[in-house]
Design a protein around this motif. Sequence first.
Motif, PDB file in Angstrom:
ATOM      1  N   GLY A 260       0.815  -1.218   0.000  1.00 27.07           N
ATOM      2  CA  GLY A 260       0.000   0.000   0.000  1.00 27.07           C
ATOM      3  C   GLY A 260       0.841   1.257   0.000  1.00 27.07           C
ATOM      4  N   VAL A 261       1.899   1.267   0.807  1.00 22.22           N
ATOM      5  CA  VAL A 261       2.779   2.435   0.837  1.00 22.22           C
ATOM      6  C   VAL A 261       3.461   2.618  -0.507  1.00 22.22           C
ATOM      7  CG1 VAL A 261       4.860   3.373   1.887  1.00 22.22           C
ATOM      8  CG2 VAL A 261       3.129   2.333   3.325  1.00 22.22           C
ATOM      9  N   ALA A 262       3.910   1.510  -1.130  1.00 21.41           N
ATOM     10  CA  ALA A 262       4.549   1.612  -2.436  1.00 21.41           C
ATOM     11  C   ALA A 262       3.586   2.167  -3.480  1.00 21.41           C
ATOM     12  CB  ALA A 262       5.068   0.235  -2.871  1.00 21.41           C
ATOM     13  N   GLY A 263       2.304   1.689  -3.466  1.00 19.03           N
ATOM     14  CA  GLY A 263       1.312   2.218  -4.400  1.00 19.03           C
ATOM     15  C   GLY A 263       1.029   3.688  -4.166  1.00 19.03           C
ATOM     16  N   LEU A 264       0.935   4.095  -2.899  1.00 15.97           N
ATOM     17  CA  LEU A 264       0.704   5.504  -2.594  1.00 15.97           C
ATOM     18  C   LEU A 264       1.857   6.373  -3.079  1.00 15.97           C
ATOM     19  CD1 LEU A 264      -0.955   7.709  -1.194  1.00 15.97           C
ATOM     20  CD2 LEU A 264       0.220   7.119   0.940  1.00 15.97           C
ATOM     21  N   VAL A 265       3.071   5.880  -2.891  1.00 10.83           N
ATOM     22  CA  VAL A 265       4.237   6.636  -3.368  1.00 10.83           C
ATOM     23  C   VAL A 265       4.188   6.787  -4.880  1.00 10.83           C
ATOM     24  CG1 VAL A 265       6.746   6.545  -3.605  1.00 10.83           C
ATOM     25  CG2 VAL A 265       5.691   6.022  -1.413  1.00 10.83           C
ATOM     26  N   LEU A 266       3.821   5.713  -5.584  1.00 10.20           N
ATOM     27  CA  LEU A 266       3.728   5.793  -7.038  1.00 10.20           C
ATOM     28  C   LEU A 266       2.654   6.791  -7.461  1.00 10.20           C
ATOM     29  CD1 LEU A 266       4.097   2.044  -8.120  1.00 10.20           C
ATOM     30  CD2 LEU A 266       5.707   3.904  -8.491  1.00 10.20           C
ATOM     31  N   ALA A 267       1.499   6.766  -6.796  1.00 10.75           N
ATOM     32  CA  ALA A 267       0.422   7.688  -7.161  1.00 10.75           C
ATOM     33  C   ALA A 267       0.834   9.133  -6.922  1.00 10.75           C
ATOM     34  CB  ALA A 267      -0.838   7.347  -6.359  1.00 10.75           C
ATOM     35  N   LEU A 268       1.425   9.394  -5.776  1.00 10.38           N
ATOM     36  CA  LEU A 268       1.871  10.753  -5.496  1.00 10.38           C
ATOM     37  C   LEU A 268       2.944  11.201  -6.485  1.00 10.38           C
ATOM     38  CD1 LEU A 268       2.074  10.703  -1.579  1.00 10.38           C
ATOM     39  CD2 LEU A 268       0.347  11.834  -3.012  1.00 10.38           C
ATOM     40  N   ALA A 269       3.861  10.299  -6.810  1.00 12.98           N
ATOM     41  CA  ALA A 269       4.909  10.645  -7.760  1.00 12.98           C
ATOM     42  C   ALA A 269       4.327  10.958  -9.129  1.00 12.98           C
ATOM     43  CB  ALA A 269       5.925   9.510  -7.863  1.00 12.98           C
ATOM     44  N   ALA A 270       3.312  10.157  -9.556  1.00 14.88           N
ATOM     45  CA  ALA A 270       2.686  10.413 -10.850  1.00 14.88           C
ATOM     46  C   ALA A 270       1.976  11.767 -10.860  1.00 14.88           C
ATOM     47  CB  ALA A 270       1.703   9.291 -11.180  1.00 14.88           C
ATOM     48  N   ALA A 271       1.262  12.098  -9.779  1.00 10.38           N
ATOM     49  CA  ALA A 271       0.566  13.386  -9.716  1.00 10.38           C
ATOM     50  C   ALA A 271       1.539  14.553  -9.749  1.00 10.38           C
ATOM     51  CB  ALA A 271      -0.293  13.444  -8.445  1.00 10.38           C
ATOM     52  N   VAL A 272       2.592  14.444  -8.986  1.00 12.41           N
ATOM     53  CA  VAL A 272       3.596  15.512  -8.983  1.00 12.41           C
ATOM     54  C   VAL A 272       4.243  15.637 -10.354  1.00 12.41           C
ATOM     55  CG1 VAL A 272       5.802  16.219  -7.995  1.00 12.41           C
ATOM     56  CG2 VAL A 272       4.011  15.333  -6.515  1.00 12.41           C
ATOM     57  N   THR A 273       4.498  14.497 -10.979  1.00 13.90           N
ATOM     58  CA  THR A 273       5.113  14.531 -12.306  1.00 13.90           C
ATOM     59  C   THR A 273       4.205  15.213 -13.324  1.00 13.90           C
ATOM     60  OG1 THR A 273       6.310  12.498 -11.821  1.00 13.90           O
ATOM     61  CG2 THR A 273       6.093  13.109 -14.126  1.00 13.90           C
ATOM     62  N   LEU A 274       2.889  14.910 -13.271  1.00 15.50           N
ATOM     63  CA  LEU A 274       1.958  15.559 -14.197  1.00 15.50           C
ATOM     64  C   LEU A 274       1.953  17.069 -14.000  1.00 15.50           C
ATOM     65  CD1 LEU A 274      -1.082  13.088 -14.094  1.00 15.50           C
ATOM     66  CD2 LEU A 274       0.357  13.621 -16.066  1.00 15.50           C
ATOM     67  N   LEU A 275       1.934  17.505 -12.752  1.00 19.14           N
ATOM     68  CA  LEU A 275       1.910  18.929 -12.465  1.00 19.14           C
ATOM     69  C   LEU A 275       3.182  19.613 -12.956  1.00 19.14           C
ATOM     70  CD1 LEU A 275       0.585  21.373 -11.113  1.00 19.14           C
ATOM     71  CD2 LEU A 275       1.657  20.669  -8.963  1.00 19.14           C
ATOM     72  N   LEU A 276       4.318  19.026 -12.624  1.00 23.20           N
ATOM     73  CA  LEU A 276       5.581  19.636 -13.031  1.00 23.20           C
ATOM     74  C   LEU A 276       5.759  19.584 -14.539  1.00 23.20           C
ATOM     75  CD1 LEU A 276       7.992  18.273 -10.261  1.00 23.20           C
ATOM     76  CD2 LEU A 276       6.916  20.515 -10.409  1.00 23.20           C
ATOM     77  N   ALA A 277       5.347  18.471 -15.150  1.00 20.34           N
ATOM     78  CA  ALA A 277       5.498  18.358 -16.599  1.00 20.34           C
ATOM     79  C   ALA A 277       4.638  19.380 -17.325  1.00 20.34           C
ATOM     80  CB  ALA A 277       5.137  16.939 -17.042  1.00 20.34           C
ATOM     81  N   ALA A 278       3.412  19.623 -16.824  1.00 22.80           N
ATOM     82  CA  ALA A 278       2.551  20.623 -17.459  1.00 22.80           C
ATOM     83  C   ALA A 278       3.192  22.010 -17.397  1.00 22.80           C
ATOM     84  CB  ALA A 278       1.190  20.626 -16.774  1.00 22.80           C
ATOM     85  N   ARG A 279       3.765  22.336 -16.243  1.00 22.98           N
ATOM     86  CA  ARG A 279       4.434  23.630 -16.118  1.00 22.98           C
ATOM     87  C   ARG A 279       5.691  23.688 -16.978  1.00 22.98           C
ATOM     88  NH1 ARG A 279       5.159  25.617 -10.092  1.00 22.98           N
ATOM     89  NH2 ARG A 279       5.811  27.420 -11.332  1.00 22.98           N
ATOM     90  N   LEU A 280       6.323  22.542 -17.178  1.00 23.76           N
ATOM     91  CA  LEU A 280       7.518  22.506 -17.999  1.00 23.76           C
ATOM     92  C   LEU A 280       7.199  22.640 -19.478  1.00 23.76           C
ATOM     93  CD1 LEU A 280      10.612  21.865 -18.269  1.00 23.76           C
ATOM     94  CD2 LEU A 280       9.978  19.462 -18.374  1.00 23.76           C
ATOM     95  N   ILE A 281       6.108  22.024 -19.909  1.00 23.96           N
ATOM     96  CA  ILE A 281       5.791  21.996 -21.336  1.00 23.96           C
ATOM     97  C   ILE A 281       5.273  23.345 -21.822  1.00 23.96           C
ATOM     98  CG2 ILE A 281       4.175  20.987 -22.988  1.00 23.96           C
ATOM     99  CD1 ILE A 281       4.529  18.352 -21.534  1.00 23.96           C
ATOM    100  N   ARG A 282       4.565  24.085 -20.954  1.00 22.72           N
ATOM    101  CA  ARG A 282       3.968  25.352 -21.395  1.00 22.72           C
ATOM    102  C   ARG A 282       5.010  26.314 -21.981  1.00 22.72           C
ATOM    103  NH1 ARG A 282       1.990  26.716 -16.848  1.00 22.72           N
ATOM    104  NH2 ARG A 282       0.182  25.342 -17.045  1.00 22.72           N
ATOM    105  N   PRO A 283       6.088  26.633 -21.274  1.00 16.24           N
ATOM    106  CA  PRO A 283       7.077  27.530 -21.884  1.00 16.24           C
ATOM    107  C   PRO A 283       7.814  26.895 -23.050  1.00 16.24           C
ATOM    108  CG  PRO A 283       7.848  26.731 -19.752  1.00 16.24           C
ATOM    109  CD  PRO A 283       6.419  26.319 -19.873  1.00 16.24           C
ATOM    110  N   LEU A 284       7.952  25.555 -23.046  1.00 14.13           N
ATOM    111  CA  LEU A 284       8.609  24.918 -24.183  1.00 14.13           C
ATOM    112  C   LEU A 284       7.778  25.072 -25.451  1.00 14.13           C
ATOM    113  CD1 LEU A 284      10.007  21.626 -22.603  1.00 14.13           C
ATOM    114  CD2 LEU A 284      11.247  23.703 -23.197  1.00 14.13           C
ATOM    115  N   ARG A 285       6.474  24.989 -25.302  1.00 16.31           N
ATOM    116  CA  ARG A 285       5.606  25.211 -26.469  1.00 16.31           C
ATOM    117  C   ARG A 285       5.735  26.637 -26.972  1.00 16.31           C
ATOM    118  NH1 ARG A 285       0.186  22.061 -24.234  1.00 16.31           N
ATOM    119  NH2 ARG A 285       0.871  19.937 -24.801  1.00 16.31           N
ATOM    120  N   ALA A 286       5.830  27.584 -26.043  1.00 17.54           N
ATOM    121  CA  ALA A 286       6.007  28.980 -26.457  1.00 17.54           C
ATOM    122  C   ALA A 286       7.328  29.163 -27.189  1.00 17.54           C
ATOM    123  CB  ALA A 286       5.939  29.894 -25.229  1.00 17.54           C
TER     124      ALA A 286
END
Length: 635
Positions: free
Chosen positions: A343-369
């Motif tokens: 359960g802890v391993a799954g929670l870590v994966l879920a949190l990591a995926a959410a953080v990655t989506l957030l950071l990736a979205a912020r990263l891609i926006r200026p790259l598109r510009a």
Amino acid sequence: MAREPRPARGKVPFRRSLLGRLLFSFVLVATCSVAATTWLAVQTTSGSIQQEQSRYLANDALIYGKLAEYAATHANWDGVAPTVRQLAATTQRRIAVTTQDRRPVADSAPPGSLLPQTQSAALDPLHVDATMVPGATAGDIDPRAVGPFRLFPGERNHLHDLARRSVSCLADYMIAGEIADGPSGRPHIKVVGGDPTDVLDESCGGRRLAAPTATESSALADLNSRLKKCLTTENLPILELNPDLTWGRGAAAAQGPSPVPTPSAVQSPRNVQSPRAVPTPAVRDPKGGGITERKTADCVDTARRDQLREFVAPAAYLFVTDPSGATTPGFALSRSNTLRVAGVAGLVLALAAAVTLLLAARLIRPLRALTDAAQRMRDGDDSARVTVATGDEIGRLSAAFNDMSQERQRLAEQRKAMVSDVAHELRTPVSNIRGWLEAVEDGIAEPDDALNSSLLEEALQLQHIIDDLQDLAAADAGTLRVHPEAVRLGDILEQVAAAHRARAASAGVALTVTPGDLGLQADPVRLRQAVGNLVSNAIRHTPPGGSVSLRGYADDDRIVIDITDTGTGIAPDDLPHVFDRFWRAEKSRNRQTGGSGLGLAIVRQLAESHGGTATVTSAGRGHGSTFTLRLSGGA
């Protein structure tokens, strides 16, 4: 040349986008990391437990061995407490010794501490624990229990003197030996290789060393007396034990008890050799049933135990536990623990995926510009810029892109201006030469000395422009070479002044030199070219009655050359552009004051090729200017 077809600007599929790849890579890496970490943790824990168990077993063997030795060499347990405390401090275990009815004898724990229900081992020198003594059989007598066979100090010293003489004697026969003590204190000789028994017995005093002492003879007589009583009771033939506690050869000797280290002169590491047994009559069963070795061995064993009982400590129980009360370390991953880890391993994966989506979205926006701006630049829009919203790596990339775009726009404008300026500079002398040649061809002008001089002047001006362009092209390509050598600054400045003195005099300008007696490493030709361009520029922009001065001096570790004039000066807005190519303060391109616009650009390139700089200062229009070269010092 036709341009390649431009790719479509539609949305990139998610699986091929940076966001998708970043997310997939992160999940893959995170999964592998969690799996590897879990495996490593389990392996590490298992290894640690195994090491801990090995340490516990080693400590248990150490504790049992020390206390068993104490029991074998002391008649009671009265003084065992210090040994128990020392072992407890060494092994970090709780150690307790009790009588067989669990009355405390010694305990490393505070008084009143409860004992485990089951003892760890029994301490009985007359019946050793086979699980704690390697190679022992259950019920054996501890070999360290020698009782009355223990030698007195005087006997030990005497035997040691004999053993040392025997070792020295063996050395004369090229036989290496060393002295080792047995449990009773009797020394014996260990040798490496060969069978030195004959040499020892015949030549090196082996028989004297093997002879029983008074203590051993007395103890052996007592043992034989006890044995006789047992044999008589069992209706067995009477026999006497040899000094090594054997009573014959063959099977009877093999089945006898382990001999106490009594007279034994020499031992080999490969085969411990007892002294040769004295032959005794075979003991026969009165009914003719064969040798009664077993009963005889039992009587020998009984006699030995009876003799040793008063010299060894009574049987006791040994308790060894952790300070917490546990006897051995343990580890168990239960089903609930397994689910918790998952359960802890799954929670870590879920949190990591959410953080990655957030950071990736912020990263891609200026790259598109940035991508859109780069595509606009490719389409010819040199004014393409992006908004710098952050100060991180993406923000720095955006700022660098803006600087690149601005520099590209400036270079494009400069390139256009340069092409126009080069065309204009070359057109003027070429047009003059062409016009005069056509005039001569049409008969309008006569080819006289004045015409030839004019044409030569135009050709020289054309050659000067081409040479300047060639120097700048070499500097841009990195092929402008300088050949430094030791030069005197005063000589360079005097040579430049001499070359321009006539021109200065004809222009009504006073030319003065303050050379400075300094040495430096420089290319004399290129340095004269740089200083000459600055002097020529100063004379050209100084009206009649003005002055131009050259001064050389040292400033810390740099050599400084100042060319100061009292000419027209430079406006503050023009100062940043003075060393640009084809830039002139006089836009009229008057050759009397404007020149080609390349001389100062060449000066800057030559200064940089020497590891120096070229700068200019001016108080404004009508206040003159000072051009400064700063070069590395040291001749």
